[in-house]
Design a protein around this motif. Structure first.
Motif, PDB file in Angstrom:
ATOM      1  N   ILE A   1     107.746  66.432  24.850  1.00  0.00           N
ATOM      2  CA  ILE A   1     106.992  67.437  25.613  1.00  0.00           C
ATOM      3  C   ILE A   1     107.101  67.134  27.102  1.00  0.00           C
ATOM      4  CG2 ILE A   1     104.676  68.329  26.090  1.00  0.00           C
ATOM      5  CD1 ILE A   1     104.006  67.750  23.122  1.00  0.00           C
ATOM      6  N   GLU A   2     106.907  65.852  27.456  1.00  0.00           N
ATOM      7  CA  GLU A   2     106.941  65.473  28.868  1.00  0.00           C
ATOM      8  C   GLU A   2     108.342  65.697  29.460  1.00  0.00           C
ATOM      9  OE1 GLU A   2     105.171  61.402  28.436  1.00  0.00           O
ATOM     10  OE2 GLU A   2     104.089  62.063  30.207  1.00  0.00           O
TER      11      GLU A   2
ATOM     12  N   SER B   1     110.742  67.768  28.462  1.00  0.00           N
ATOM     13  CA  SER B   1     111.088  69.184  28.593  1.00  0.00           C
ATOM     14  C   SER B   1     110.348  69.792  29.777  1.00  0.00           C
ATOM     15  CB  SER B   1     110.770  69.937  27.300  1.00  0.00           C
ATOM     16  OG  SER B   1     109.409  69.811  26.995  1.00  0.00           O
ATOM     17  N   ASP B   2     109.126  69.300  30.026  1.00  0.00           N
ATOM     18  CA  ASP B   2     108.380  69.754  31.204  1.00  0.00           C
ATOM     19  C   ASP B   2     109.124  69.389  32.484  1.00  0.00           C
ATOM     20  OD1 ASP B   2     105.836  70.838  32.295  1.00  0.00           O
ATOM     21  OD2 ASP B   2     105.712  68.849  33.179  1.00  0.00           O
TER      22      ASP B   2
ATOM     23  N   GLU C   1     111.984  71.755  32.946  1.00  0.00           N
ATOM     24  CA  GLU C   1     111.517  73.070  33.399  1.00  0.00           C
ATOM     25  C   GLU C   1     111.231  73.073  34.895  1.00  0.00           C
ATOM     26  OE1 GLU C   1     108.190  74.807  31.327  1.00  0.00           O
ATOM     27  OE2 GLU C   1     109.191  74.485  29.409  1.00  0.00           O
TER      28      GLU C   1
ATOM     29  N   TRP D   1      98.977  63.220  28.992  1.00  0.00           N
ATOM     30  CA  TRP D   1     100.003  62.798  28.021  1.00  0.00           C
ATOM     31  C   TRP D   1     100.261  61.292  28.121  1.00  0.00           C
ATOM     32  CZ3 TRP D   1     100.202  65.947  24.366  1.00  0.00           C
ATOM     33  CH2 TRP D   1     100.297  67.328  24.529  1.00  0.00           C
TER      34      TRP D   1
ATOM     35  N   GLY E   1     107.241  62.268  20.159  1.00  0.00           N
ATOM     36  CA  GLY E   1     107.014  63.706  20.268  1.00  0.00           C
ATOM     37  C   GLY E   1     106.388  64.073  21.600  1.00  0.00           C
ATOM     38  N   VAL E   2     105.389  63.282  22.021  1.00  0.00           N
ATOM     39  CA  VAL E   2     104.763  63.515  23.327  1.00  0.00           C
ATOM     40  C   VAL E   2     105.793  63.339  24.436  1.00  0.00           C
ATOM     41  CG1 VAL E   2     103.048  62.635  24.951  1.00  0.00           C
ATOM     42  CG2 VAL E   2     102.443  62.937  22.556  1.00  0.00           C
ATOM     43  N   LYS E   3     106.668  62.356  24.255  1.00  0.00           N
ATOM     44  CA  LYS E   3     107.709  62.113  25.258  1.00  0.00           C
ATOM     45  C   LYS E   3     108.633  63.324  25.368  1.00  0.00           C
ATOM     46  CE  LYS E   3     108.057  59.151  28.125  1.00  0.00           C
ATOM     47  NZ  LYS E   3     106.845  59.305  28.926  1.00  0.00           N
TER      48      LYS E   3
ATOM     49  N   ASN F   1      99.580  58.732  25.110  1.00  0.00           N
ATOM     50  CA  ASN F   1     100.650  57.901  24.563  1.00  0.00           C
ATOM     51  C   ASN F   1     100.292  56.417  24.602  1.00  0.00           C
ATOM     52  OD1 ASN F   1     102.595  59.409  23.417  1.00  0.00           O
ATOM     53  ND2 ASN F   1     104.024  59.338  25.133  1.00  0.00           N
TER      54      ASN F   1
END
Lengths: 109, 262
Positions: free
Chosen positions: B127-128, B130-131, B134, B77, B123-125, B81
């Motif tokens: 994803i990162e 939220s990962d 988690e 990612w 958008g990629v940020k 980016n």
């Protein structure tokens, strides 16, 4: 109009160079260079930033005054980073009393 | 001075509508805008510079924690980016070039493409980020550093964070022998992630501002406000966007590539 219009081929060349340098910096990170890993990463990043400033941001075609303004800003950035690091590195130059408890640094409770 | 004032007065009746009264020529007005924008960017350089200093000192103090935490970031990612942002710098440069050469629709299209690439980056940020949520890698009461080390999971996990002043005797086994115990890693990796979220968060904020600027500039371009004589707002937004790109050029190796070998 006196503004310089860069050819499209130049922009494509700079873009390609930036992508190749990105691949290079990722590749270099996986090679064990000891202390030089960080230096290589920062040199590559600095070169990439210079390409962006010089060609994408048209610094090459700006007046001496604008170039001087950038130089002054970078000078103060060097002071900010450099002087702080010099201060940090020279902390051990003066004799310190012996540590009472070597683990105290991590004992926050 | 009078010699420079005279030509401006002569052309006063026919000067460019974008030329303000306190400037003699379009070139002078442009020069003032460029240097003003650069002075603003210099304050931005020093603003991010303060964060880089904080990063440098903590990286030297807790290098092993930084190396461990950095390895938990997904290089795919981060690399993607970087490519997206460099690509958006190219499209931004093309937008400015189109404005310079009086191509109205090309300017609008390149600006829209730049904004799309900016949104892809954000958008990629997401994803990162939220990962990170988690995996409990967000600094705070819920932070748990246990990713690759069973011993670290036991020492610093839900059992007893801190273990009340008694560091675990065995050092965590990572890609190489680490100097920090799991308990110490639990605390020091939080410093890395605090810096990670501060630096990438402020960078993302700058991107959002940049996209906002560009949407206004795109609308102005669409309305035909710019031509080869006057496109200063397009170029100023470009300078801002390229600056944001440069910040990321440094953030990428500093955050993602602390120590990837071994």
């Amino acid at each position: 109009m006196s503004d310089h219009v860069s050819p499209i081929s130049l922009y494509i060349t700079i873009f390609t160079a930036l992508m190749v340098l990105t691949a290079l910096t990722v590749f270099a990170a996986f090679v064990d260079l000891g202390q030089f890993n960080f230096l290589v990463a920062m040199l590559v990043a600095g070169f990439k930033a210079s390409l962006v400033v010089w060609y994408f941001m048209h610094m090459k075609y700006q007046s001496h005054l604008t170039k001087l303004a950038l130089a002054v800003g970078l000078f103060f950035l060097v002071i900010l980073l450099g002087e702080t690091m010099v201060d940090y590195a020279s902390k051990g130059f003066t004799p310190m009393p012996p540590r009472v408890n070597p683990d105290s640094e991590f004992q926050s409770h | 001075m009078s010699s420079t004032v005279a030509p401006a007065d002569q052309h006063h009746a026919a000067h460019h509508p974008a030329l303000r009264h306190h400037f003699n020529t379009m070139a002078q007005q442009k020069e003032a805008a460029v240097i003003g924008m650069w002075v603003f960017l210099l304050t931005e350089i020093l603003f991010f510079g303060g964060l880089f200093v904080a990063y440098m000192i903590y990286r030297i103090w807790y290098f092993d924690a930084f190396a461990e935490a950095s390895r938990s970031l997904d290089l795919f990612w981060g690399g993607l980016n970087t490519a997206v942002l460099i690509g958006s710098s190219l499209t931004m440069a093309m937008a400015v070039r189109s404005a310079q050469t009086n191509k109205r629709m090309a300017t609008v299209n390149w600006l829209i493409l730049t904004m799309i690439l900016g949104c892809v980056f954000l958008g990629v940020k997401v994803i990162e980020y939220s990962d990170k949520f988690e995996h409990h890698h967000v600094p705070g009461p819920n932070f748990v550093w246990a990713s690759e080390h069973p011993s670290a999971a036991l020492g610093a996990g839900e059992a007893a964070p801190g273990a009340e002043g008694e560091p675990a005797p065995a050092a965590a086994t990572g890609h190489r022998q680490l100097s920090l115990t799991p308990d110490q890693l639990q605390r020091t990796t939080q410093i890395y992630f605090s810096l990670y979220f501060t630096m990438t968060g402020l960078h993302a904020l700058h991107m959002i501002i940049g996209i906002g600027l560009m949407s206004v500039i795109t609308w102005m371009s669409w309305k035909g406000k710019f031509d080869a004589e006057y496109y200063t707002p397009v170029e100023m937004s470009g300078l801002y966007w390229h600056f944001v790109d440069i910040v990321w050029i440094f953030l990428f190796p500093l955050l993602y590539l602390v120590e990837r070998h071994t």
